[in-house]
Design a protein around this motif. Sequence first.
Motif, PDB file in Angstrom:
ATOM      1  N   LEU A 229       0.829  -1.209   0.000  1.00 15.05           N
ATOM      2  CA  LEU A 229       0.000   0.000   0.000  1.00 15.05           C
ATOM      3  C   LEU A 229       0.866   1.262   0.000  1.00 15.05           C
ATOM      4  O   LEU A 229       0.543   2.255  -0.662  1.00 15.05           O
ATOM      5  CB  LEU A 229      -0.932  -0.002   1.211  1.00 15.05           C
ATOM      6  CG  LEU A 229      -2.128  -0.956   1.136  1.00 15.05           C
ATOM      7  CD1 LEU A 229      -2.903  -0.931   2.457  1.00 15.05           C
ATOM      8  CD2 LEU A 229      -3.047  -0.594  -0.020  1.00 15.05           C
ATOM      9  N   LEU A 230       1.980   1.227   0.748  1.00 15.69           N
ATOM     10  CA  LEU A 230       2.898   2.372   0.759  1.00 15.69           C
ATOM     11  C   LEU A 230       3.464   2.613  -0.629  1.00 15.69           C
ATOM     12  O   LEU A 230       3.545   3.759  -1.098  1.00 15.69           O
ATOM     13  CB  LEU A 230       4.026   2.123   1.758  1.00 15.69           C
ATOM     14  CG  LEU A 230       5.127   3.193   1.809  1.00 15.69           C
ATOM     15  CD1 LEU A 230       4.548   4.551   2.206  1.00 15.69           C
ATOM     16  CD2 LEU A 230       6.237   2.775   2.775  1.00 15.69           C
ATOM     17  N   ILE A 231       3.852   1.538  -1.322  1.00 13.96           N
ATOM     18  CA  ILE A 231       4.392   1.670  -2.680  1.00 13.96           C
ATOM     19  C   ILE A 231       3.325   2.209  -3.626  1.00 13.96           C
ATOM     20  O   ILE A 231       3.595   3.074  -4.472  1.00 13.96           O
ATOM     21  CB  ILE A 231       4.941   0.324  -3.177  1.00 13.96           C
ATOM     22  CG1 ILE A 231       6.154  -0.082  -2.333  1.00 13.96           C
ATOM     23  CG2 ILE A 231       5.325   0.405  -4.654  1.00 13.96           C
ATOM     24  CD1 ILE A 231       6.634  -1.494  -2.595  1.00 13.96           C
ATOM     25  N   LEU A 232       2.082   1.729  -3.481  1.00 14.70           N
ATOM     26  CA  LEU A 232       0.997   2.245  -4.311  1.00 14.70           C
ATOM     27  C   LEU A 232       0.780   3.734  -4.082  1.00 14.70           C
ATOM     28  O   LEU A 232       0.507   4.489  -5.022  1.00 14.70           O
ATOM     29  CB  LEU A 232      -0.299   1.480  -4.025  1.00 14.70           C
ATOM     30  CG  LEU A 232      -0.401   0.057  -4.564  1.00 14.70           C
ATOM     31  CD1 LEU A 232      -1.725  -0.565  -4.141  1.00 14.70           C
ATOM     32  CD2 LEU A 232      -0.276   0.028  -6.086  1.00 14.70           C
ATOM     33  N   VAL A 233       0.912   4.169  -2.835  1.00 15.24           N
ATOM     34  CA  VAL A 233       0.788   5.605  -2.521  1.00 15.24           C
ATOM     35  C   VAL A 233       1.848   6.403  -3.266  1.00 15.24           C
ATOM     36  O   VAL A 233       1.575   7.462  -3.841  1.00 15.24           O
ATOM     37  CB  VAL A 233       0.900   5.833  -0.997  1.00 15.24           C
ATOM     38  CG1 VAL A 233       1.072   7.321  -0.683  1.00 15.24           C
ATOM     39  CG2 VAL A 233      -0.336   5.299  -0.290  1.00 15.24           C
ATOM     40  N   ILE A 234       3.086   5.900  -3.269  1.00 10.88           N
ATOM     41  CA  ILE A 234       4.177   6.593  -3.963  1.00 10.88           C
ATOM     42  C   ILE A 234       3.919   6.626  -5.465  1.00 10.88           C
ATOM     43  O   ILE A 234       4.171   7.634  -6.136  1.00 10.88           O
ATOM     44  CB  ILE A 234       5.528   5.919  -3.644  1.00 10.88           C
ATOM     45  CG1 ILE A 234       5.841   6.044  -2.148  1.00 10.88           C
ATOM     46  CG2 ILE A 234       6.646   6.533  -4.478  1.00 10.88           C
ATOM     47  CD1 ILE A 234       7.058   5.257  -1.702  1.00 10.88           C
ATOM     48  N   ILE A 235       3.420   5.520  -6.006  1.00 11.30           N
ATOM     49  CA  ILE A 235       3.105   5.460  -7.437  1.00 11.30           C
ATOM     50  C   ILE A 235       2.040   6.483  -7.784  1.00 11.30           C
ATOM     51  O   ILE A 235       2.148   7.221  -8.776  1.00 11.30           O
ATOM     52  CB  ILE A 235       2.641   4.044  -7.819  1.00 11.30           C
ATOM     53  CG1 ILE A 235       3.807   3.060  -7.718  1.00 11.30           C
ATOM     54  CG2 ILE A 235       2.053   4.022  -9.234  1.00 11.30           C
ATOM     55  CD1 ILE A 235       3.385   1.616  -7.809  1.00 11.30           C
ATOM     56  N   VAL A 236       0.977   6.529  -6.967  1.00  5.60           N
ATOM     57  CA  VAL A 236      -0.094   7.505  -7.204  1.00  5.60           C
ATOM     58  C   VAL A 236       0.450   8.926  -7.097  1.00  5.60           C
ATOM     59  O   VAL A 236       0.067   9.811  -7.865  1.00  5.60           O
ATOM     60  CB  VAL A 236      -1.248   7.271  -6.211  1.00  5.60           C
ATOM     61  CG1 VAL A 236      -2.273   8.402  -6.284  1.00  5.60           C
ATOM     62  CG2 VAL A 236      -1.927   5.936  -6.496  1.00  5.60           C
ATOM     63  N   PHE A 237       1.346   9.156  -6.130  1.00  5.57           N
ATOM     64  CA  PHE A 237       1.978  10.471  -5.981  1.00  5.57           C
ATOM     65  C   PHE A 237       2.691  10.883  -7.260  1.00  5.57           C
ATOM     66  O   PHE A 237       2.491  11.983  -7.785  1.00  5.57           O
ATOM     67  CB  PHE A 237       2.968  10.433  -4.811  1.00  5.57           C
ATOM     68  CG  PHE A 237       4.027  11.503  -4.858  1.00  5.57           C
ATOM     69  CD1 PHE A 237       3.740  12.797  -4.487  1.00  5.57           C
ATOM     70  CD2 PHE A 237       5.315  11.206  -5.292  1.00  5.57           C
ATOM     71  CE1 PHE A 237       4.713  13.792  -4.536  1.00  5.57           C
ATOM     72  CE2 PHE A 237       6.294  12.183  -5.346  1.00  5.57           C
ATOM     73  CZ  PHE A 237       5.988  13.480  -4.963  1.00  5.57           C
ATOM     74  N   LEU A 395      10.197   1.547  -7.834  1.00  2.00           N
ATOM     75  CA  LEU A 395       9.726   0.916  -6.602  1.00  2.00           C
ATOM     76  C   LEU A 395       8.674  -0.158  -6.858  1.00  2.00           C
ATOM     77  O   LEU A 395       8.423  -0.993  -5.984  1.00  2.00           O
ATOM     78  CB  LEU A 395       9.150   1.985  -5.663  1.00  2.00           C
ATOM     79  CG  LEU A 395      10.139   3.005  -5.095  1.00  2.00           C
ATOM     80  CD1 LEU A 395       9.402   4.072  -4.313  1.00  2.00           C
ATOM     81  CD2 LEU A 395      11.160   2.310  -4.197  1.00  2.00           C
ATOM     82  N   THR A 396       8.046  -0.138  -8.029  1.00  2.00           N
ATOM     83  CA  THR A 396       6.991  -1.107  -8.300  1.00  2.00           C
ATOM     84  C   THR A 396       7.508  -2.545  -8.357  1.00  2.00           C
ATOM     85  O   THR A 396       6.734  -3.481  -8.214  1.00  2.00           O
ATOM     86  CB  THR A 396       6.267  -0.774  -9.621  1.00  2.00           C
ATOM     87  OG1 THR A 396       7.231  -0.711 -10.683  1.00  2.00           O
ATOM     88  CG2 THR A 396       5.551   0.563  -9.534  1.00  2.00           C
ATOM     89  N   PHE A 397       8.803  -2.716  -8.551  1.00  4.89           N
ATOM     90  CA  PHE A 397       9.365  -4.060  -8.547  1.00  4.89           C
ATOM     91  C   PHE A 397       9.259  -4.706  -7.162  1.00  4.89           C
ATOM     92  O   PHE A 397       9.405  -5.928  -7.025  1.00  4.89           O
ATOM     93  CB  PHE A 397      10.825  -4.040  -9.002  1.00  4.89           C
ATOM     94  CG  PHE A 397      10.995  -3.776 -10.474  1.00  4.89           C
ATOM     95  CD1 PHE A 397      10.624  -4.737 -11.412  1.00  4.89           C
ATOM     96  CD2 PHE A 397      11.507  -2.562 -10.928  1.00  4.89           C
ATOM     97  CE1 PHE A 397      10.779  -4.503 -12.773  1.00  4.89           C
ATOM     98  CE2 PHE A 397      11.660  -2.317 -12.286  1.00  4.89           C
ATOM     99  CZ  PHE A 397      11.287  -3.291 -13.211  1.00  4.89           C
ATOM    100  N   LEU A 398       9.009  -3.890  -6.128  1.00  4.65           N
ATOM    101  CA  LEU A 398       8.866  -4.412  -4.766  1.00  4.65           C
ATOM    102  C   LEU A 398       7.446  -4.870  -4.463  1.00  4.65           C
ATOM    103  O   LEU A 398       7.197  -5.447  -3.403  1.00  4.65           O
ATOM    104  CB  LEU A 398       9.281  -3.341  -3.752  1.00  4.65           C
ATOM    105  CG  LEU A 398      10.729  -2.830  -3.848  1.00  4.65           C
ATOM    106  CD1 LEU A 398      10.969  -1.721  -2.833  1.00  4.65           C
ATOM    107  CD2 LEU A 398      11.713  -3.977  -3.640  1.00  4.65           C
ATOM    108  N   LEU A 399       6.493  -4.608  -5.364  1.00  4.88           N
ATOM    109  CA  LEU A 399       5.114  -5.029  -5.135  1.00  4.88           C
ATOM    110  C   LEU A 399       4.990  -6.548  -5.215  1.00  4.88           C
ATOM    111  O   LEU A 399       5.684  -7.192  -6.010  1.00  4.88           O
ATOM    112  CB  LEU A 399       4.192  -4.401  -6.179  1.00  4.88           C
ATOM    113  CG  LEU A 399       3.893  -2.903  -6.060  1.00  4.88           C
ATOM    114  CD1 LEU A 399       3.109  -2.431  -7.277  1.00  4.88           C
ATOM    115  CD2 LEU A 399       3.120  -2.606  -4.774  1.00  4.88           C
TER     116      LEU A 399
END
Length: 410
Positions: A229-237, A395-399
């Motif tokens: 969820l934290l990574i998704l927040v950064i992606i949306v940012f 960072l999406t590679f960490l999902l």
Amino acid sequence: MALASTNQQAPQGNQNSKTAYSILFILGLCHLLNDTLQSVVPAMFPILEKSMGLSFTQLGLIAFALNMVSSVMQPAVGWYTDKRPMPYALPIGLSSSLLGILGLALAPSFWMIIISVIFIGIGSAIFHPEGSRVTHMAAGHRRGLAQSIYQVGGNSGQALAPVITALVLVPLGQFGAIWFTLVAGVAVILLFYIASWYASRLSLKTPVKKTKISTENKVAHSKAIKLALLILVIIVFARSWYGSAISNFFTFFAMESYGVTIAQAQIYIFVFLLLGAVGTFFGGPLADRFGRRNVIVFSLLGSAPLTLALPYVGPTISFVVLAIIGLILLSSFSVTVVYAQELLPGKIGTMSGLIVGLAFGMGAIGSVALGTLIDAVGLTPTMISVSFLPLLGLLTFLLPSDEQLREWNE
């Protein structure tokens, strides 16, 4: 999934159920109408800058008021309706937007504009999580495609902003916004039909089955979900701030750098948003076929080289570059919503409100921050700075992979 809520009341769809395409297309049209109303606000920026003498910071504050109200309320609306479904909240929410558009057309001052866009923001905050919930209910086994049909309506509505400016607001001025009360009225009528279908489906609700897993696995899953969820927040940012820079301020960049008129500059925004709508539509089916995470990774890293090049290309090449950026970058818009819903499948409204609300909220903060930065250092340095944002897609590679999500939900 063990972390799913056990008191879910609304039906959350069945992987084997039939896809209700008629509901999806009507809902997509309503999303188009809703986001067209929102698009009136940034479309008025060049008009308000001249007629009221507003600064870029004030324009950013208008966008902030609109998007922040929507973003703050969306997760709350989704959380509440996850527990207590309210089908007729959909037409009620659009009625609030209707009042906001009426106020926007008649507003005599900056603060009245702020109040009017707050009403529009409230309507949007109610519409988006509930619209996404109905989409999930109607999706059957085509969740990616269903979310794309729904979201492409919204992106198409946003793409109309430059057309609204060129064809309506430039010749008619601020008062021309009053014509969009008709758009709001049509949306309210259609949403009464959607609400009736939604209410009928509530009688078919099935409780979410609670799965027993060990405490150790539960803790491990919880940590992985929080990180995702934290990574998704950064992606949306990253996606929202870049989109905010293009949608709200590239008009001024084009006027300053290319010497074009307001109406001509709107074409650049239209191209970006129109191809973004196309990307949104195809992103869902591609995610159904190739995986959610793969599409999210590609949308950011695939667009990064082009965003870095955009500030340096000429007026003609900019059309092509903006088109491809919109196509690639926004291909993950609907996919991130579905991915978040599959992280916590018992919290459909909450996850939709969180992800879509974040998009609005990040865009709101970006509007103010970018407007202030432009006032301080200028348009070109600001556009160069935001071009690096898609690189956060690394960072999406960490999902968690799609296979991991399926294992967690079994």
